[in-house]
Design a protein around this motif. Structure first.
Motif, PDB file in Angstrom:
ATOM      1  N   GLY A   2     -45.442   4.337  21.726  1.00 29.52           N
ATOM      2  CA  GLY A   2     -44.475   4.753  20.724  1.00 29.52           C
ATOM      3  C   GLY A   2     -43.038   4.529  21.114  1.00 29.52           C
ATOM      4  O   GLY A   2     -42.129   4.924  20.383  1.00 29.52           O
ATOM      5  N   GLN A   3     -42.798   3.881  22.268  1.00 29.69           N
ATOM      6  CA  GLN A   3     -41.428   3.681  22.749  1.00 29.69           C
ATOM      7  C   GLN A   3     -41.116   2.194  22.904  1.00 29.69           C
ATOM      8  O   GLN A   3     -40.472   1.779  23.834  1.00 29.69           O
ATOM      9  N   GLU A   4     -41.600   1.395  21.960  1.00 28.21           N
ATOM     10  CA  GLU A   4     -41.429  -0.049  22.071  1.00 28.21           C
ATOM     11  C   GLU A   4     -39.972  -0.483  21.932  1.00 28.21           C
ATOM     12  O   GLU A   4     -39.606  -1.588  22.308  1.00 28.21           O
ATOM     13  N   ASN A   5     -39.137   0.371  21.377  1.00 32.64           N
ATOM     14  CA  ASN A   5     -37.749  -0.009  21.134  1.00 32.64           C
ATOM     15  C   ASN A   5     -36.790   0.496  22.198  1.00 32.64           C
ATOM     16  O   ASN A   5     -35.586   0.511  21.997  1.00 32.64           O
ATOM     17  N   LEU A   6     -37.315   0.926  23.341  1.00 31.02           N
ATOM     18  CA  LEU A   6     -36.473   1.445  24.405  1.00 31.02           C
ATOM     19  C   LEU A   6     -36.440   0.479  25.582  1.00 31.02           C
ATOM     20  O   LEU A   6     -37.463  -0.079  25.985  1.00 31.02           O
ATOM     21  N   ILE A   7     -35.232   0.321  26.126  1.00 33.18           N
ATOM     22  CA  ILE A   7     -35.032  -0.506  27.316  1.00 33.18           C
ATOM     23  C   ILE A   7     -34.401   0.359  28.400  1.00 33.18           C
ATOM     24  O   ILE A   7     -33.380   1.022  28.156  1.00 33.18           O
ATOM     25  N   ALA A   8     -35.008   0.381  29.558  1.00 31.67           N
ATOM     26  CA  ALA A   8     -34.376   1.021  30.714  1.00 31.67           C
ATOM     27  C   ALA A   8     -33.401   0.029  31.318  1.00 31.67           C
ATOM     28  O   ALA A   8     -33.749  -1.133  31.542  1.00 31.67           O
ATOM     29  N   CYS A   9     -32.192   0.467  31.569  1.00 29.45           N
ATOM     30  CA  CYS A   9     -31.173  -0.468  32.057  1.00 29.45           C
ATOM     31  C   CYS A   9     -30.159   0.288  32.905  1.00 29.45           C
ATOM     32  O   CYS A   9     -30.098   1.509  32.901  1.00 29.45           O
ATOM     33  N   SER A  10     -29.389  -0.471  33.629  1.00 33.58           N
ATOM     34  CA  SER A  10     -28.266   0.120  34.359  1.00 33.58           C
ATOM     35  C   SER A  10     -27.031  -0.711  34.080  1.00 33.58           C
ATOM     36  O   SER A  10     -27.120  -1.915  33.834  1.00 33.58           O
ATOM     37  N   TYR A  11     -25.899  -0.066  34.097  1.00 32.81           N
ATOM     38  CA  TYR A  11     -24.655  -0.809  33.966  1.00 32.81           C
ATOM     39  C   TYR A  11     -23.651  -0.273  34.976  1.00 32.81           C
ATOM     40  O   TYR A  11     -23.784   0.838  35.480  1.00 32.81           O
ATOM     41  N   ARG A  12     -22.671  -1.087  35.251  1.00 32.08           N
ATOM     42  CA  ARG A  12     -21.688  -0.760  36.279  1.00 32.08           C
ATOM     43  C   ARG A  12     -20.308  -0.714  35.650  1.00 32.08           C
ATOM     44  O   ARG A  12     -19.873  -1.659  34.991  1.00 32.08           O
ATOM     45  N   LYS A  13     -19.600   0.412  35.887  1.00 37.87           N
ATOM     46  CA  LYS A  13     -18.281   0.595  35.307  1.00 37.87           C
ATOM     47  C   LYS A  13     -17.425   1.390  36.273  1.00 37.87           C
ATOM     48  O   LYS A  13     -17.854   2.414  36.804  1.00 37.87           O
ATOM     49  N   SER A  14     -16.210   0.885  36.522  1.00 32.57           N
ATOM     50  CA  SER A  14     -15.236   1.567  37.382  1.00 32.57           C
ATOM     51  C   SER A  14     -15.828   1.926  38.738  1.00 32.57           C
ATOM     52  O   SER A  14     -15.660   3.047  39.237  1.00 32.57           O
ATOM     53  N   GLY A  15     -16.550   0.982  39.325  1.00 31.59           N
ATOM     54  CA  GLY A  15     -17.045   1.168  40.681  1.00 31.59           C
ATOM     55  C   GLY A  15     -18.264   2.051  40.813  1.00 31.59           C
ATOM     56  O   GLY A  15     -18.604   2.468  41.920  1.00 31.59           O
ATOM     57  N   ARG A  16     -18.966   2.332  39.717  1.00 34.62           N
ATOM     58  CA  ARG A  16     -20.145   3.187  39.760  1.00 34.62           C
ATOM     59  C   ARG A  16     -21.219   2.640  38.824  1.00 34.62           C
ATOM     60  O   ARG A  16     -20.911   2.077  37.773  1.00 34.62           O
TER      61      ARG A  16
END
Length: 755
Positions: free
Chosen positions: A387-401
């Motif tokens: 039921g979670q086909e529209n979810l993506i686990a991701c990471s992003y980087r902003k201001s050194g974190r």
């Protein structure tokens, strides 16, 4: 006589707390360490475990002693031999975790493999040296058992494709075999992972040497084959031919790989859709690096397995400057990827095949990807929960974190997942969980298993457990660890700022007099398109725990801050990076953080070039250390390997700049001591560069020393060489600019024009 001591390591689990793991270490490896071991009880609470390293120091009045002269338990032996290195990880369909590990000890002896420049500078743990084995490991079946080594002792899992490697193994979808690249001959092998001690079988021909390399492979179940990037060096080791090729898995006879896609300079990320009818890939051509300009293509696969039609999804429009990366097919057959069009930051996009359009999923001024220095990066993952086909686990980087989150594709909304890591490299999906490679200022590089509750409103972390850690002893020294402070400082260009991580000196046993300020060691990272990150690094703590201030600079041109920041270096390498390093040192002096008369600089590879250029063309620093650094830009351009052979076209520009910015051509401008370290098997920066600068400075009469290591490549891998380089930098700076005597028992090497 050998004794054992226990160091309590707290493993994070539910609510990030659980009983500690006790790790036993042999004292034979630490016989030179200048510290007293404090015995601990075999079993202790988490609170007492956290105090293990600091019990004795907290009860002792601080000794007043000059900065730089403090004793520290974080010795060069600890730095060179305490950490394991990660070369990638994966999970099978049952959720079992596999990782590629290079260890500091093998066969009962100390060894090390820090690897190539991106490993050291960007925390990209990507390649492994020849002095020790890198082994594929499977997590323990049940609690209390040990992880299982998959790789037989006579093999080592590593590829040298594009010199920097990565993507050296892949597990099949049915969890029966692993295909890996063997370091010694660079051939691909398949090995059963169902049975212990199964023998690997070769898949690719024997070319009487490591002449053909493979990386970043995937299984194609439709044709029972393995698709991989292939780098063929048989005709030229300097100008290898790179293609995407298929390897037959069903034949009992080894066949020549079949080329599916070729004709361009470089390829990466061959990825097959769930039905095996389409393949996506990234390609780019000289003089661009993949983060400058690249293209995303999709090829349609015919009934006989060939690519019969292809279409350029992104990167083909000359009016749009972008560098697409990391294509990935969802279970529904939709193509997602990351690119930096529009806002100049690497964001996640979706391809609409019917109209050949690309749509941003969540535009934000943050980076969802890293520069493609190595193969096999995995910055986002589709969640496999029902039921979670529209979810993506991701990471992003902003201001050194870094931030971890789940992206709702339909609603274009991110829900942040709060975990202890402030720095995230790769993410993979396990069985109802995520595996996250990350670190923080107090956590060394680790793999964590993250259990997440997903609902319509938000996502929530309910369990966080460390599955693998690069260092089992780093928490023993937490009272000696200096936490990084992200600083933003003005550059020489009005209105432009740059960034760095500043580490003040700290040691619970010592203090300096109130009228003294600490010496500074400034580090210029490699790449130069890299990013230094504020995570636990014992090599930095080696300096700060002895009374040095340390600053790690993300000068203009570094990644992590968008294309505009990255492009500051185009045409200006040797100018922007040098100016920013000098501006950072001045900023710290002006703010009373460090002693302006004791400023030192160090760096490896491209960071070594910035070091040498700063010492040649500016008067900010009083001494420097260059590790496998570049002295002659023209020689680098002419001699280096294919991947970086045109890198300087964009970084340096016109021909006269190669001469004007090469420190080797201006030895008369050097005015302070320099120590150089060089591997004799370095194919990225050839040894003659260090020798040229050494002889020139020696002839000029400046204090200079050159250390050359046999068997070392681009980046030092042997523990004894890592240790020696660290200690000799310390004593070199202490003798020539520090005005103090180091506490460690280090015999300094001979310095020409001084000894």
């Amino acid at each position: 006589m050998q004794m054992a001591f226990s160091c309590a390591i707290t493993t994070l689990s539910r609510h990030w707390h659980s009983p500690p793991i006790l790790v036993s270490l042999s004292l034979s490896r630490f016989h030179r360490a200048n510290f007293r071991l404090v015995p601990v009880k075999p079993i202790m609470s988490s609170s007492s475990a956290s105090e293990t390293a600091g019990t004795a120091p907290l009860e002792t009045k601080k000794v007043t002693s000059p900065y730089g002269s403090w004793k520290s338990p974080i010795t060069a032996d600890i730095v060179s031999g305490s950490e394991k290195r990660l070369g990638g990880f994966a999970a099978d369909s049952q959720g079992s975790l596999f990782w590629l590990e290079s260890r500091p000890t093998e066969s009962g002896r100390v060894g090390s493999c820090i690897g190539l420049e991106p490993i050291i500078e960007m925390n990209l743990i990507f390649a492994f040296g020849c002095c020790r084995r890198s082994v594929l490991v499977k997590e323990a079946v049940s609690e209390g058992e040990k992880p299982t080594d998959i790789t037989p002792k006579e093999f080592a899992v590593r590829t040298v494709a594009q010199e920097y490697g990565g993507g050296a193994f892949t597990i099949s979808g049915d969890d029966t075999i692993v295909v890996f690249s063997n370091y010694k001959d660079q051939r691909l092998y398949k090995q059963s992972i169902l049975y212990k001690d199964s023998a690997p079988e070769p898949l690719t021909p024997d070319y009487s040497g490591p002449l053909v390399c493979y990386a970043d492979g995937v299984f194609d179940s439709r044709f029972n084959r393995y698709l991989t990037v292939m780098e063929d060096r048989r005709e030229s080791s300097i100008n290898a031919t790179t293609t995407i090729a298929s390897i037959d898995l069903c034949s009992n006879h080894i066949k020549e790989p079949k080329i599916l896609v070729g004709g361009n300079d470089f390829y990466a990320f061959p990825r097959i859709d769930p039905e095996g009818k389409r393949m996506a890939w990234i390609e780019w051509s000289h003089p661009n690096m993949p983060w400058d300009k690249s293209e995303l293509w999709v090829g349609y696969i015919s009934e006989n397995g060939d690519i019969e039609k292809r279409i350029c999804v992104a990167g083909g429009d000359p009016s749009i400057v972008e560098s697409p990366t990391e294509p990935k097919w969802s279970s529904e057959g939709e193509l997602f990827f990351i690119t930096d069009r529009n806002n100049g930051f690497w964001n996640i996009y979706k391809w609409v095949e019917s109209t050949n359009e690309v749509v941003p999923l969540y535009p934000i001024n943050a980076e969802f990807a890293k520069p493609l220095w190595v193969f096999g990066m995995n910055s986002y993952e589709f969640l496999s929960s029902p039921g979670q086909e529209n979810l993506i686990a991701c990471s992003y980087r902003k201001s050194g974190r870094s931030y971890l989150g789940t992206l709702d594709v339909v609603q274009s909304k991110i829900s942040l997942l709060h975990i202890p890591f402030t720095d995230i490299n790769n993410i993979i999906s396990g069985h109802n969980c995520l595996y996250v490679e990350g670190a923080s200022a107090i956590h060394p590089l680790s793999i964590a298993k993250v259990l997440v509750i997903l609902d319509d409103q938000k996502s929530k972390v309910v369990d966080f457990k460390i599955m693998w850690s690069s260092s089992s002893i780093s928490s023993c020294y937490k009272l000696y660890v200096s936490s990084p402070e992200l600083i933003e400082f003005p550059t020489e260009v009005p209105g432009q700022n740059a960034y760095a991580y500043f580490y003040p000196p700290i040691n619970p046993l010592y203090q300096a007099s109130q009228d003294e300020k600490p010496p500074l060691l400034l580090k210029s990272h490699g790449g130069p398109t890299a990013e230094t990150r504020g995570i636990l690094n014992l090599s930095i703590q080696y300096w700060t725990s002895r009374g040095w201030a340390f600053v790690d600079v993300n000068y203009g041109g570094s990644t992590g801050y968008g294309r505009e920041y990255r492009d500051r270096l185009l045409g200006n390498w040797g100018i922007v990076d040098v100016n920013d390093c000098c501006s950072c040192a001045k900023f710290l002096v002006d703010n009373g953080k460090v002693d302006g008369n004791r400023l030192c600089i160090t760096g490896g590879s491209a960071g070594g070039y910035t070091t040498l250029a700063a010492l040649a063309f500016r008067n900010t620093f009083k001494a420097g250390a260059s590790l496998y650094g570049i002295a002659d830009l023209k020689s680098l351009k002419d001699d280096t390997h294919k991947f970086e052979s045109r890198y300087l076209d964009n970084l340096v520009g016109e021909e006269k700049a190669y001469f004007e910015r090469s420190p080797i051509n201006f030895v008369d401008k050097f005015s302070c001591p320099i120590i150089l370290f060089q591997g004799l098997e370095d194919k990225v920066v050839l040894p003659n560069q260090a020798r040229k600068i050494y002889h020139a400075l020696k002839d000029k009469g400046l204090p200079v020393a050159l250390v050359e290591y046999e068997g070392e490549q681009h980046g030092f891998r042997k523990a004894e060489n890592i240790k020696f380089s660290l200690e000799q930098q310390m004593v070199f700076f202490a003798r020539l600019v520090g005005n103090f005597k180091v506490a460690d028992d280090i015999t300094p090497i001979k310095v020409d024009n001084l000894d």
